[in-house]
Design a protein around this motif. Structure first.
Motif, PDB file in Angstrom:
ATOM      1  N   VAL A   1      48.713  12.066 -37.934  1.00 13.34           N
ATOM      2  CA  VAL A   1      48.638  13.401 -37.364  1.00 13.34           C
ATOM      3  C   VAL A   1      49.881  14.225 -37.737  1.00 13.34           C
ATOM      4  N   ASN A   2      49.630  15.434 -38.220  1.00 17.45           N
ATOM      5  CA  ASN A   2      50.672  16.381 -38.661  1.00 17.45           C
ATOM      6  C   ASN A   2      51.489  15.890 -39.854  1.00 17.45           C
ATOM      7  N   GLN A   3      50.951  14.917 -40.568  1.00 13.84           N
ATOM      8  CA  GLN A   3      51.645  14.375 -41.743  1.00 13.84           C
ATOM      9  C   GLN A   3      50.708  14.455 -42.947  1.00 13.84           C
ATOM     10  N   PRO A   4      51.274  14.321 -44.165  1.00 11.99           N
ATOM     11  CA  PRO A   4      50.411  14.468 -45.343  1.00 11.99           C
ATOM     12  C   PRO A   4      49.431  13.310 -45.532  1.00 11.99           C
ATOM     13  N   LEU A   5      48.282  13.646 -46.101  1.00 11.99           N
ATOM     14  CA  LEU A   5      47.280  12.640 -46.446  1.00 11.99           C
ATOM     15  C   LEU A   5      47.764  11.891 -47.689  1.00 11.99           C
ATOM     16  N   VAL A   6      47.778  10.580 -47.619  1.00 16.82           N
ATOM     17  CA  VAL A   6      48.312   9.784 -48.732  1.00 16.82           C
ATOM     18  C   VAL A   6      47.278   8.760 -49.174  1.00 16.82           C
ATOM     19  N   ILE A   7      47.191   8.612 -50.506  1.00 16.93           N
ATOM     20  CA  ILE A   7      46.302   7.614 -51.108  1.00 16.93           C
ATOM     21  C   ILE A   7      47.177   6.559 -51.766  1.00 16.93           C
ATOM     22  N   LYS A   8      46.790   5.305 -51.607  1.00 16.87           N
ATOM     23  CA  LYS A   8      47.529   4.249 -52.315  1.00 16.87           C
ATOM     24  C   LYS A   8      46.586   3.590 -53.317  1.00 16.87           C
ATOM     25  N   GLU A   9      47.003   3.635 -54.561  1.00 12.95           N
ATOM     26  CA  GLU A   9      46.307   2.861 -55.577  1.00 12.95           C
ATOM     27  C   GLU A   9      47.136   1.617 -55.826  1.00 12.95           C
ATOM     28  N   GLN A  10      46.772   0.838 -56.835  1.00  6.31           N
ATOM     29  CA  GLN A  10      47.404  -0.478 -56.971  1.00  6.31           C
ATOM     30  C   GLN A  10      48.934  -0.435 -56.935  1.00  6.31           C
ATOM     31  N   GLN A  11      49.524   0.396 -57.773  1.00  6.37           N
ATOM     32  CA  GLN A  11      50.981   0.411 -57.811  1.00  6.37           C
ATOM     33  C   GLN A  11      51.578   1.757 -57.413  1.00  6.37           C
ATOM     34  N   ILE A  12      50.729   2.738 -57.147  1.00  6.64           N
ATOM     35  CA  ILE A  12      51.268   4.080 -56.886  1.00  6.64           C
ATOM     36  C   ILE A  12      50.714   4.678 -55.594  1.00  6.64           C
TER      37      ILE A  12
ATOM     38  N   GLU B   1      53.771  16.206 -50.317  1.00  4.78           N
ATOM     39  CA  GLU B   1      53.139  17.530 -50.428  1.00  4.78           C
ATOM     40  C   GLU B   1      51.649  17.513 -50.112  1.00  4.78           C
ATOM     41  N   GLY B   2      51.177  16.387 -49.638  1.00  4.49           N
ATOM     42  CA  GLY B   2      49.746  16.258 -49.341  1.00  4.49           C
ATOM     43  C   GLY B   2      49.308  17.155 -48.196  1.00  4.49           C
TER      44      GLY B   2
ATOM     45  N   TYR C   1      50.050   8.636 -53.868  1.00  2.00           N
ATOM     46  CA  TYR C   1      50.074  10.069 -54.117  1.00  2.00           C
ATOM     47  C   TYR C   1      49.404  10.797 -52.962  1.00  2.00           C
ATOM     48  N   GLY C   2      49.684  12.088 -52.890  1.00  2.00           N
ATOM     49  CA  GLY C   2      49.065  12.905 -51.856  1.00  2.00           C
ATOM     50  C   GLY C   2      47.885  13.672 -52.434  1.00  2.00           C
ATOM     51  N   LEU C   3      47.082  14.241 -51.543  1.00  2.00           N
ATOM     52  CA  LEU C   3      45.988  15.110 -51.967  1.00  2.00           C
ATOM     53  C   LEU C   3      46.111  16.415 -51.206  1.00  2.00           C
ATOM     54  N   ASN C   4      45.998  17.521 -51.924  1.00  2.00           N
ATOM     55  CA  ASN C   4      45.909  18.808 -51.236  1.00  2.00           C
ATOM     56  C   ASN C   4      44.863  19.673 -51.945  1.00  2.00           C
TER      57      ASN C   4
END
Lengths: 296, 171
Positions: A32-43, A57-58, A45-48
């Protein structure tokens, strides 16, 4: 992945269009109130709205996004998932597990429910046919199944490996019974397995392991019982019963080293049910086999 | 002769109007009884089977009569539609079925209030809310039956009396 995206709040669904390869995605993190984050195998990243971005920056997920997502995931039926919620997770159709964080409500010192949910940690389940190819020669020797405990920290592919072991044993004609307490191995939806556990496997879905083992010993004449995440002392007692009944067991438990696992309370009785231990890591990706230990 | 025929027609028309009005008072208790029965079924589905809301509503729709059946079927359909609606939103979108079927506004309001809590808490809490709703529906049904008994008798006679009065005034 359409089914998974339908479990998200409509506000979040469009963001996922910029995920290029769902096969690589391991986790989706919503706070809540934080960026959406995706985790792939080694990395990570955010999505916006503009697409993929740095995690910080997600898209900022708000409380309504989380509440709505939980309500959709629970099929608007919180009451139907009380036990799972008390245990801190939900299992979605497809076997994806959603860890839940929020304000825990206690009653007589026991967890009654979780309210004000502030975080969802979605771990994607996927079938990897052939994941067990490397360990199958260790598990079936001279036509006999060797009772095996698979040990690793979370996220190293235990359940994926277990599912493929079930599939391969079952497809060889062994009478397999999967006790799937968290619906992660076979991912049953309304009782029907959504993931392949083989043609000769029975699945006891949503049943506590200790009770499930006693039930299937009585009624299902299993050659091998397959179950996930052993941990309670009662599980150990039930495993010992299975061993005494001459039934083989393939199971998993959390741990990073055999020395720490063997000290657990459930091992006192349950340890005798296993003839070998397979230690996994993700050193070369999920499911890396570190060691196979033969037990006396 | 023509006058007598005309007078008869006026009395019959007014009488029929009165009978229709009288009959309208018996529909509401039936509707409320049907909804109350459905609410009890929903409580059973939650208590014994822990059925999900769409599944429970679909099953209930198959066991009760219209228009309550149509409402539960619609609610199940909207919930399972994959549009990401909350139970409250899905309920709001389904209430039109009750309005179209002629349910009284106060009865629709009773069901509408359930949206704020339906499916959002544990079984114990859900059963409490459903028990309260059932009590309210039963209370409304009893009042509607009392009103029906009083008003139906009134309209049964009133229609014919008005018809006779009109005839007398015309003569």
């Amino acid at each position: 992945m359409d089914r998974l995206l339908k479990c998200m709040a409509p506000n979040l669904r469009n963001l996922f269009h910029s995920v290029l390869d769902w096969d690589k995605v391991e986790e989706i993190r919503l706070r809540v109130n934080q960026p959406l984050v995706i985790k792939e195998q080694q990395i990570e990243y955010g999505l916006n709205a503009a697409g993929r971005c740095r995690p910080s920056e997600g898209f900022r997920v708000n409380a309504d996004d989380i509440a709505r997502t939980v309500e959709i995931m629970a099929e608007n039926s919180w009451y139907a998932l009380e036990d799972e919620i008390r245990a801190g997770y939900l299992t979605l159709a497809g076997g994806h597990r959603v860890g839940i964080c929020g304000r825990v409500v206690l009653e007589n010192g026991l967890i009654k429910t979780i309210k004000y949910i502030n975080g969802l940690h979605i771990r994607l389940a996927r079938e990897v046919p052939g994941a067990a190819d490397q360990v199958m020669p260790q598990i079936v020797r001279s036509g006999r199944i060797i009772s095996t405990l698979i040990v690793s920290p979370p996220g190293c592919g235990k359940t994926t490996l277990l599912r493929d072991i079930s599939r391969q044993l079952s497809n060889r004609g062994f009478n397999v019974v999967v006790i799937d307490e968290r619906s992660e191995i076979a991912a049953c939806h309304h009782g029907v397995p959504q993931l392949d556990v083989g043609w000769s496997a029975y699945v006891l879905d949503g049943c506590p392991k200790a009770q499930g083992i006693a039930m299937v010993l009585r009624g299902m004449a299993p050659q091998v019982i397959i179950t996930d995440e052993i941990g309670h002392p009662n599980d150990g007692l039930a495993l010992a019963d299975a061993a005494r009944a001459g039934v083989q067991v393939i199971a998993t438990c959390h741990g990073s080293a055999w020395d720490s696992v063997r000290e657990r309370a459930w091992m006192r009785h349950g340890g005798a049910a296993f003839q070998q231990v397979i230690l996994l890591s993700r050193r070369s990706g999920p499911g890396t086999i570190e060691q196979v230990l033969k037990l006396d | 002769m023509l006058r007598i025929l005309g007078a008869g027609l006026v009395v019959a028309a007014c009488g029929a109007g009165g009978l229709i009005m009288a009959r309208s008072y018996s529909v509401r208790p039936q509707n409320l009884q049907s909804l109350a029965a459905a609410v009890q079924m929903l409580a059973t589905e939650i208590h014994y089977a822990r059925s999900s809301l769409p599944e429970a509503c679909r099953r209930i729709a198959g066991q009760i009569d219209n228009p309550a059946a149509a409402f539960f079927a619609r609610f199940a359909e909207v919930l399972a539609g994959g549009r990401g609606l909350t139970a409250a939103e899905a309920l709001d979108q389904s209430l039109a079925v009750l309005a179209d079927a002629g349910f009284a506004n106060q009865d629709i309001e009773l069901i509408s209030q359930l949206g704020a809590v339906l499916g959002r808490s544990d079984a114990e809490d859900q059963l409490k809310h459903l028990a309260i709703l059932y009590e309210r529906l039963e209370h409304s049904r009893i009042k509607a039956e009392q009103e029906r008994d009083k008003m139906a008798r009134l309209w049964n006679y009133l229609g014919f009396c008005v018809g006779a009065l009109v005839v007398l005034m015309l003569i």
